[in-house]
Every structure is written in structure tokens, then in C-alpha cells.
Write an enzyme that holds these catalytic residues in place. Structure first.
Site, short mmCIF file in Angstrom:
data_model
loop_
_atom_site.label_atom_id
_atom_site.label_comp_id
_atom_site.label_asym_id
_atom_site.label_seq_id
_atom_site.Cartn_x
_atom_site.Cartn_y
_atom_site.Cartn_z
N LYS A 1 1.98 -16.03 -11.28
CA LYS A 1 1.89 -14.55 -11.75
C LYS A 1 1.33 -13.76 -10.68
O LYS A 1 0.17 -13.87 -10.52
CB LYS A 1 1.71 -14.45 -13.10
CG LYS A 1 1.82 -13.31 -13.59
CD LYS A 1 3.34 -12.94 -13.92
CE LYS A 1 3.36 -11.37 -14.55
NZ LYS A 1 4.00 -10.68 -13.16
N LYS B 1 1.06 -14.26 -5.32
CA LYS B 1 1.11 -12.81 -4.76
C LYS B 1 2.21 -12.65 -3.43
O LYS B 1 2.45 -13.93 -2.75
CB LYS B 1 -0.32 -12.50 -4.27
CG LYS B 1 -0.42 -10.85 -3.98
CD LYS B 1 -0.65 -10.24 -5.19
CE LYS B 1 -0.66 -8.86 -5.09
NZ LYS B 1 -1.48 -8.28 -6.44
N GLY C 1 4.80 -5.48 -9.58
CA GLY C 1 4.43 -4.46 -8.55
C GLY C 1 3.16 -4.45 -8.08
O GLY C 1 2.15 -5.18 -8.36
N ASP C 2 2.98 -3.77 -6.90
CA ASP C 2 1.51 -3.67 -6.35
C ASP C 2 1.84 -2.43 -5.41
O ASP C 2 2.71 -1.55 -5.67
CB ASP C 2 1.13 -5.01 -5.70
CG ASP C 2 -0.43 -4.79 -5.24
OD1 ASP C 2 -1.39 -4.98 -6.16
OD2 ASP C 2 -1.18 -4.42 -4.11
N THR D 1 -3.09 -0.78 -15.79
CA THR D 1 -4.11 -1.35 -14.98
C THR D 1 -5.14 -0.14 -15.16
O THR D 1 -6.41 -0.43 -15.07
CB THR D 1 -3.41 -1.54 -13.40
OG1 THR D 1 -2.44 -2.25 -13.44
CG2 THR D 1 -4.60 -2.00 -12.66
N ASN E 1 -0.13 4.41 -9.02
CA ASN E 1 -0.12 3.87 -10.23
C ASN E 1 -1.72 3.74 -10.80
O ASN E 1 -1.92 4.52 -11.82
CB ASN E 1 0.61 2.72 -10.20
CG ASN E 1 0.40 2.08 -11.56
OD1 ASN E 1 -0.18 1.40 -11.97
ND2 ASN E 1 1.55 2.48 -12.50
P1 NDP Z 1 0.43 2.61 -5.23
O1 NDP Z 1 1.23 2.14 -4.05
O2 NDP Z 1 0.92 3.03 -6.49
O3 NDP Z 1 -0.69 3.47 -4.81
C1 NDP Z 1 -1.69 2.94 -3.44
C2 NDP Z 1 -2.63 4.16 -3.27
O4 NDP Z 1 -3.59 3.66 -2.37
C3 NDP Z 1 -1.74 5.33 -2.62
O5 NDP Z 1 -2.80 6.60 -2.92
C4 NDP Z 1 -2.15 4.92 -1.22
O6 NDP Z 1 -2.17 6.27 -0.27
C5 NDP Z 1 -3.47 4.46 -1.21
N1 NDP Z 1 -3.53 3.74 0.18
C6 NDP Z 1 -2.84 2.56 0.29
N2 NDP Z 1 -3.27 1.76 1.47
C7 NDP Z 1 -4.26 2.69 1.70
C8 NDP Z 1 -5.17 2.55 3.14
N3 NDP Z 1 -4.98 1.70 3.82
N4 NDP Z 1 -6.14 3.50 2.94
C9 NDP Z 1 -6.40 4.62 2.04
N5 NDP Z 1 -5.43 4.55 1.10
C10 NDP Z 1 -4.49 3.70 0.90
O7 NDP Z 1 -0.47 1.23 -5.53
P2 NDP Z 1 -1.15 0.66 -6.74
O8 NDP Z 1 -1.73 1.98 -7.49
O9 NDP Z 1 -0.48 -0.02 -7.61
O10 NDP Z 1 -2.25 -0.18 -6.26
C11 NDP Z 1 -3.67 0.26 -5.75
C12 NDP Z 1 -4.59 -0.87 -5.76
O11 NDP Z 1 -4.58 -1.63 -7.24
C13 NDP Z 1 -4.34 -1.98 -4.85
O12 NDP Z 1 -5.44 -2.45 -4.56
C14 NDP Z 1 -3.54 -3.13 -5.86
O13 NDP Z 1 -3.55 -4.64 -5.13
C15 NDP Z 1 -4.54 -3.04 -7.17
N6 NDP Z 1 -3.67 -3.37 -8.35
C16 NDP Z 1 -2.62 -2.91 -8.72
C17 NDP Z 1 -1.95 -3.34 -10.14
C18 NDP Z 1 -1.09 -2.71 -10.50
O14 NDP Z 1 -0.60 -3.06 -11.80
N7 NDP Z 1 -0.06 -1.93 -9.82
C19 NDP Z 1 -2.83 -4.07 -11.01
C20 NDP Z 1 -4.17 -4.49 -10.51
C21 NDP Z 1 -4.53 -4.43 -9.22
P3 NDP Z 1 -0.96 6.29 0.76
O15 NDP Z 1 0.13 6.87 0.04
O16 NDP Z 1 -1.45 7.43 1.76
O17 NDP Z 1 -0.55 5.21 1.46
O1 2IT Z 2 -3.04 -7.04 -8.51
C1 2IT Z 2 -2.55 -7.33 -9.77
O2 2IT Z 2 -3.15 -7.99 -10.61
C2 2IT Z 2 -1.23 -6.84 -9.86
N1 2IT Z 2 -0.62 -6.31 -8.81
C3 2IT Z 2 -0.40 -6.94 -11.04
C4 2IT Z 2 0.40 -8.38 -11.19
C5 2IT Z 2 1.33 -8.30 -12.24
O3 2IT Z 2 1.92 -9.47 -12.24
O4 2IT Z 2 1.38 -7.63 -13.15
#
Ligand code: NDP
Ligand code: 2IT
Length: 449
Positions: free
Chosen positions: A92, A128, A167-168, A211, A242
Site C-alpha cells: 500500500k 510506492k 496518490g502522491d 494527510t 494537497n
Molecule cells: P502535490 O502534487 O499536491 O503538491 C506538491 C507540492 O510540492 C507543490 O506545491 C509542488 O510545487 C511542491 N514541490 C514538488 N516538488 C518540489 C520541489 N522539487 N521543490 C519545491 N517544491 C516542490 O503533492 P502532495 O501535497 O500530495 O505531496 C506533498 C508531499 O507530501 C510529498 O512529499 C508526498 O510524498 C507527501 N505525502 C503525501 C500524501 C498524500 O496523501 N498526498 C500522504 C503522505 C505524504 P510545484 O507545483 O512547483 O511542483
Molecule cells: O506517502 C504517503 O503515505 C502517500 N502518498 C499516501 C499513500 C496512500 O496509499 O494513501
């Protein structure tokens, strides 16, 4: 042998066996630092050689993803799925679509997911995946064709009892919808094979928010343990996707004052604070218009856009890195400390570099690692799987209540293993050991598989 010698010997082997994988090596080292001393005191894990086994993915799938762009040209990206560990449940974890995606990044994310998913209290193994495809600047048709091609190959390797992606970065409701549609068409089955689905086709209420909300619920518990609260705390949040959006939303609900938001081009500083109305603007800007965050400063002129600078330069009480790995380096951690910041709560995965974590912990600032504080997303994915299996939808209140109680139990579990003699709670150590024990025990009783 001293623990430091054991660690350096172990890391030499890890580095030799995983060349060109700096992010993976970084994530393994951070876990090994706390797990090696624990294993020395608990020999059954050493005898079963659990540490070597847990860092090796059960399976890695790498595949070609061809797709046709709008001009009729054939394009090519690389697809991956790292199936890391299935000791306590089916694989997962999310899918990331971003040009920086490679095997190192996905192995580090899958490895973190092992401990995170174990901490959620739910029966979730870890994986992942993703692609170096960049959804930015692509048309709807291009994104759909890419998603269809990606999942057509991945469909052979996933399933609601095998591996359940979500998603991520770069993968949200739109991409999950396209992948679900194509998977359903190929398999001729309507199953909960992906989470983060639309609410009208099996998605769970609160998954979108989970998250970010979870990060703030976790921060609330950490502060409560110190007799403090989020109220009136000035907060720096990075990212504008997100996780950042719903971290900001819950901070507002709890009376905190988020003052920053960012993307890869720079950060917005809004000294008046980001309120619900401004947050609605951010959601529209990023989720619907898919535009750049700099436009915020045109809409709200009291705010400034700071090109090429991280949000850690703002004077704040608390920091919430919610963008990507290694976005909070040591020099920025020093700026936060010099400005009187009390703590860092990771929303992203491994956003704080090794050197930054060290100086934050040396100063005994509050610090929560992503594998604990961002686990609310995957936990709510687990709740989506339960609802799909039951063929029922739970109410918003019920899912939110469960999310809050999961975040509290993750917190308490970290405290159990992370509390030091001087009262300082090492949440890194707590999360690593608490996450490890459950997986390791399951691996031992399942034999050498
Ligand atoms: P999104 O795609 O929704 O948003 C990502 C954000 O991070 C954007 O604002 C993006 O800016 C910025 N970003 C991405 N790459 C870079 C970079 N190299 N330098 C600076 N800014 C950057 O992703 P999420 O919000 O879903 O994910 C954000 C983080 O949270 C990640 O680390 C992800 O692994 C983690 N995460 C996500 C979960 C989820 O449920 N979605 C769960 C747990 C963890 P830009 O538009 O300019 O690229
Ligand atoms: O980093 C993470 O935990 C996620 N992107 C969410 C993974 C999930 O299966 O909901």
C-alpha cells in the site's frame, strides 16, 4: 562491537549494494541509527537478520510507458512500482508523477512507508510507485492517455488483495479517476484497487483532507504533551498542493496563523495570515487553474512573493514542510532556530535533511518525522479499503473521528518508544522502533520468505 561501528559497517554494505541511490541510503541510515541499538538489545531480530531483509524490496517492477501526445507524436516515460513489504498486509502506498522520480526516490518512499503503515494500526503492507512523467503543462487528453498506458501495464501487478496504489506528488483525484476507469475496463471488476477515488465511485470522505488534517492533529498532540496548544502560533507551511492546503485548513480551524505557502519557484509570505477565504483562492489556483503560487501576491497585495527562497526564512513559531524531500536543509534549520521556532512537523516525506534534523534535535526542538505525522493520509486510505470491502460509505464525522484517534495512537506509540530520561521525546526513534516491531514480529513468525 560498538553500535557506531555496527552502523558504519551496515551502511558501507547498504551503500555498495545500492549505488546511485542517495535518497534510499539516507532513509535507511536514519532508521538504522535507531534500530541497530534496539536490535542489539533484542537478539531475536538480529538472529532472524530482519534489518537486512526489511531494506530489500520484495519486488521491483520497472516498465515502459508509451503514450501519444496531442500532436500525434509517440512519447515515452518510465514506470515503477516498488513492492517493499507485505508482512502485515497487501502492498500500500502512493504513485508519484514528477520528473525527479527514479528508483532511489521510490525505494526511499517505499521504505518509509513500511514503518508509517505499521504505525497506522491498520493491516497495511508497503509499496510506492510512479513515473518521471510531468503532468504540468499537459492537456487533459495527454494526462488521460498517459494514465491509461501506465495502469495498463501496472494492472498485472496490483489488486485489492495484492497492492493498492493511491496518490502522491502529481497524482490527485484526476489521475486516480483515469487509472481507476482503465483498470476497471481491463479487469471487468469494480474493486477498491486504488484509494483516493472520487466520492461517487467508492472514495472515502476525508481522504482528500486526511494527510494535512492528520499532520495538524499530530502536532496538537505533541504540543499538548508539553502543556501547549496551536492557538495563536504563527506557522510556516511549504508547498501548495494537497498536503499543504489541508494542513493550512486545519491550522486555521485550531486558531493558528499560517503565514506562508510555496511552490518550486518560491514562497508567499502573508504577514496577516492565510484565512479560509485566501485558502479557497489557493485551492482554485492550484487545483482548478493549475497555476503558479506567485499569483497569490497579485491577488492579495499585502503578501509578498519571494522568488527562489524557502519559507523557512519567515519568522515563525512552528514549521510544516509539506512539499518534497530534502526541502529543509541545515542552513534553513539554523534560520528557523535563530528566529525562535519551537518545532518542525513533517507533512512531506523526508523533507528535512540529515544535518537539519541533527541540529533541530540537538537544540531539543519539537520534531516529528513524516512517517508518524503524515500517516493520516494512508490511514484514511486504509479506511477507504475497509468501506470498499463492506460496500458501505461512512459519514464524514465517523472517518474524521477515526483519523483523530489513529493520529493520537501513533503519537502515544512514538512516546512509548521515544521518551528519553531527560523528558525529551525523540519522535524519530519512537516512530522507527514502534513501526519496526510490528513488521519484524510478523516477518519472524511467517518464516524465511
Ligand atoms: P502535490 O502534487 O499536491 O503538491 C506538491 C507540492 O510540492 C507543490 O506545491 C509542488 O510545487 C511542491 N514541490 C514538488 N516538488 C518540489 C520541489 N522539487 N521543490 C519545491 N517544491 C516542490 O503533492 P502532495 O501535497 O500530495 O505531496 C506533498 C508531499 O507530501 C510529498 O512529499 C508526498 O510524498 C507527501 N505525502 C503525501 C500524501 C498524500 O496523501 N498526498 C500522504 C503522505 C505524504 P510545484 O507545483 O512547483 O511542483
Ligand atoms: O506517502 C504517503 O503515505 C502517500 N502518498 C499516501 C499513500 C496512500 O496509499 O494513501
Amino acid at each position: 562491537m560498538a553500535n557506531s561501528d555496527l552502523l558504519s559497517g551496515f551502511m558501507t554494505t547498504v551503500t555498495e549494494r545500492n549505488p546511485h541511490e542517495p535518497e534510499f541510503i539516507q532513509a535507511v541510515k536514519e532508521v538504522a541509527e535507531t534500530i541497530i541499538p534496539f536490535i542489539e538489545d533484542h537478539k531475536k531480530y538480529k538472529e532472524a537478520n530482519i534489518l537486512d531483509r526489511v531494506i530489500e524490496p520484495e519486488r521491483v517492477i520497472i516498465f515502459r510507458v508509451p503514450w501519444m501526445d496531442d500532436s500525434g507524436k509517440a512519447r515515452l516515460n518510465r514506470g515503477f512500482r516498488v513492492q517493499m513489504n507485505s508482512a502485515i498486509g497487501p502492498y500500500k502506498g502512493g504513485l508519484r508523477f514528477h520528473p525527479t522520480v527514479n528508483l532511489s526516490v521510490l525505494k526511499f518512499l517505499a521504505f518509509e512507508q513500511v514503518f508509517k503503515n505499521s504505525l497506522t494500526t491498520l493491516p497495511l503492507g508497503a509499496g510506492k510507485g510512479g513515473s518521471d512523467f510531468d503532468p504540468k503543462g499537459k492537456s487533459e487528453g495527454e494526462v488521460m492517455r498517459f494514465c491509461q498506458s501506465f495502469i495498463t501495464e501496472l494492472s498485472r501487478h496490483i489488486g485489492s488483495y495484492t497492492d493498492i496504489p493511491a496518490g502522491d506528488i502529481g497524482v490527485g483525484a484526476r489521475e486516480i479517476g483515469y487509472m481507476f476507469g482503465q483498470y476497471k475496463r481491463l479487469s471487468n471488476q469494480f474493486t477498491g484497487v486504488l484509494t483516493g477515488k472520487g466520492l461517487h465511485f467508492g472514495g472515502s470522505l476525508i481522504r482528500t483532507e486526511a494527510t494535512g488534517y492528520g499532520v495538524v492533529y499530530f502536532a496538537k498532540e505533541v504540543l499538548k504533551k508539553r502543556g501547549d496548544s496551536l492557538e495563536n502560533k504563527t506557522c510556516a507551511v511549504s508547498g501548495s498542493g494537497n498536503v499543504a492546503q489541508y494542513t493550512i485548513e486545519k491550522l486555521i480551524h485550531f486558531g493558528a496563523k499560517p503565514v506562508t505557502v510555496s511552490d518550486s519557484q518560491g514562497f508567499i509570505h502573508d504577514p496577516d495570515g492565510i484565512d479560509e477565504e485566501k485558502l479557497d483562492y489557493i485551492k482554485e489556483l492550484k487545483n482548478v487553474k493549475r497555476a503558479r503560487i506567485r499569483e497569490y501576491a497579485e491577488k492579495f497585495p499585502k503578501a509578498s512573493f519571494n522568488e527562489g527562497i524557502t519559507p523557512w526564512h519567515a519568522k515563525v513559531d512552528l514549521a510544516f514542510p509539506c512539499a518534497t524531500q530534502n526541502e529543509l536543509p541545515e542552513e534553513d534549520a539554523q534560520i528557523l532556530i535563530d528566529n525562535g521556532c519551537m518545532g518542525v512537523f513533517e507533512g512531506a516525506n523526508m523533507p528535512t535533511t540529515e544535518g537539519a534534523v541533527k541540529i533541530i534535535k540537538d537544540k531539543q526542538l519539537l520534531f516529528s518525522p513524516g512517517k508518524a505525522s503524515n500517516a493520516g493520509g494512508v490511514a484514511t486510505s486504509g479506511l477507504e479499503m475497509s468501506q470498499n470491502a463492506q460496500r458501505l460509505n461512512w459519514s464524514r464525522e465517523e472517518v474524521d473521528q477515526r483519523l483523530q484517534s489513529i493520529m493520537k495512537s501513533i503519537h502515544d506509540n512514538c512516546v512509548e518508544y521515544g521518551a528519553g530520561q531527560n523528558g525529551y521525546i525523540d519522535y524519530v526513534k519512537g516512530a522507527n522502533i514502534a513501526g519496526f516491531v510490528k513488521v519484524a514480529d510478523a516477518m519472524i513468525v511467517q518464516g524465511v520468505v
